[in-house]
Design a protein around this motif. Structure first.
Motif, short mmCIF file in Angstrom:
data_model
loop_
_atom_site.label_atom_id
_atom_site.label_comp_id
_atom_site.label_asym_id
_atom_site.label_seq_id
_atom_site.Cartn_x
_atom_site.Cartn_y
_atom_site.Cartn_z
N UNK A 14 14.29 2.55 1.54
CA UNK A 14 13.23 1.60 1.92
C UNK A 14 12.78 0.57 0.82
N UNK A 15 12.66 1.44 -0.47
CA UNK A 15 12.43 0.56 -1.70
C UNK A 15 13.38 -0.52 -1.84
N UNK A 16 14.69 -0.16 -1.74
CA UNK A 16 15.74 -1.33 -2.25
C UNK A 16 15.70 -2.39 -0.83
N UNK A 45 8.65 3.53 12.43
CA UNK A 45 7.66 3.07 12.50
C UNK A 45 7.07 2.07 11.27
N UNK A 46 6.11 1.26 11.59
CA UNK A 46 5.73 0.39 10.37
C UNK A 46 4.89 1.30 9.32
N UNK A 47 4.04 2.39 9.78
CA UNK A 47 3.45 3.30 9.26
C UNK A 47 4.17 4.23 8.36
N UNK A 48 5.31 4.64 9.03
CA UNK A 48 6.13 5.63 8.10
C UNK A 48 6.78 4.58 7.06
N UNK A 49 7.25 3.41 7.32
CA UNK A 49 7.81 2.47 6.25
C UNK A 49 6.85 2.60 5.10
N UNK A 70 7.57 3.71 1.34
CA UNK A 70 7.35 2.81 0.23
C UNK A 70 6.55 3.01 -0.81
N UNK A 71 5.15 3.54 -0.40
CA UNK A 71 4.19 4.08 -1.40
C UNK A 71 4.77 5.23 -2.07
N UNK A 118 4.96 5.24 -6.12
CA UNK A 118 4.34 6.31 -6.86
C UNK A 118 5.28 7.12 -7.81
N UNK A 119 6.53 7.47 -7.24
CA UNK A 119 7.47 8.19 -8.21
C UNK A 119 8.13 7.41 -9.29
N UNK A 120 8.31 6.15 -8.83
CA UNK A 120 8.88 5.22 -9.75
C UNK A 120 7.88 4.85 -11.00
N UNK A 121 6.68 4.89 -10.68
CA UNK A 121 5.63 4.76 -11.61
C UNK A 121 5.48 5.88 -12.51
N UNK A 122 5.52 7.03 -11.95
CA UNK A 122 5.37 8.13 -12.88
C UNK A 122 6.59 8.38 -13.44
#
Length: 187
Positions: free
Chosen positions: A140-142, A161-165, A169-170, A174-178
């Protein structure tokens, strides 16, 4: 000889498709390129056993899928960053962003994406962080950040769903930031 069995044309006809497929799965340009090369070499070695029950593209994609599975088996000793993050800790990280997705307070030491991506060392660390994400999060991120797909396209492509997406993505961010904070900013 059938034109599709002419190995000289396989890279021209199917190379871009195979590379895109591999890149979506392994999230690393160099690994994806290697997998396409390995796929074509295996197909050349086995072309006399091709039965013609499928198209050449389908046959090559099947070989590529096996190469990808082998790659992940070799990498299975690596722990995904998402597996290291406690759900409770992850929920407490919401103080980084507003509901709109923008920073509440941008870290002063966080490098700008333009300058950081130009540095080979950062790219290597970013690739390692990206490969540590759960598969769906990374896809999803890519799709969003590299392939510049909008939410509607992402939802349709991944049947979510858009909520799941948004959640995937969120969590990927967060994992990438950490990971980047640990391996790049605080080093």
């Amino acid at each position: 000889m059938d034109d599709d069995l002419n190995v000289q044309t396989w890279l021209d006809k199917y190379g871009d498709y195979l590379y895109s497929y591999a890149f979506l799965k392994v999230k690393d340009r160099h690994i994806a390129e290697d997998m396409v090369q390995e796929t074509l070499l295996a197909a050349i070695a086995a072309k006399n056993t091709f039965s013609g029950q499928s198209t050449i593209r389908t046959w090559l994609t099947g070989i590529l899928k096996h190469k990808i599975i082998d790659h992940f088996r070799r990498q299975s000793r690596v722990t995904a960053i998402g597996d290291l993050v406690d759900q409770d800790d992850e929920d407490n990280l919401d103080y980084f962003f507003r509901n709109s997705g923008s920073w509440i307070e941008k870290p002063e030491s966080f490098p700008s994406p333009e300058s950081a991506l130009q540095q080979q060392q950062f790219r290597a660390i970013f690739q390692r962080c990206l490969s540590g994400l759960k598969t769906r999060q990374a896809e999803i991120f890519l799709a969003r950040e590299v392939h510049e797909m909008n939410n509607e396209e992402i939802c349709k492509h991944f049947s979510i769903t858009s909520t799941n997406a948004w959640v995937l993505l969120h969590r990927a961010r967060l994992a990438l930031i950490r990971c980047l904070k640990i391996h790049w900013i605080d080093r």
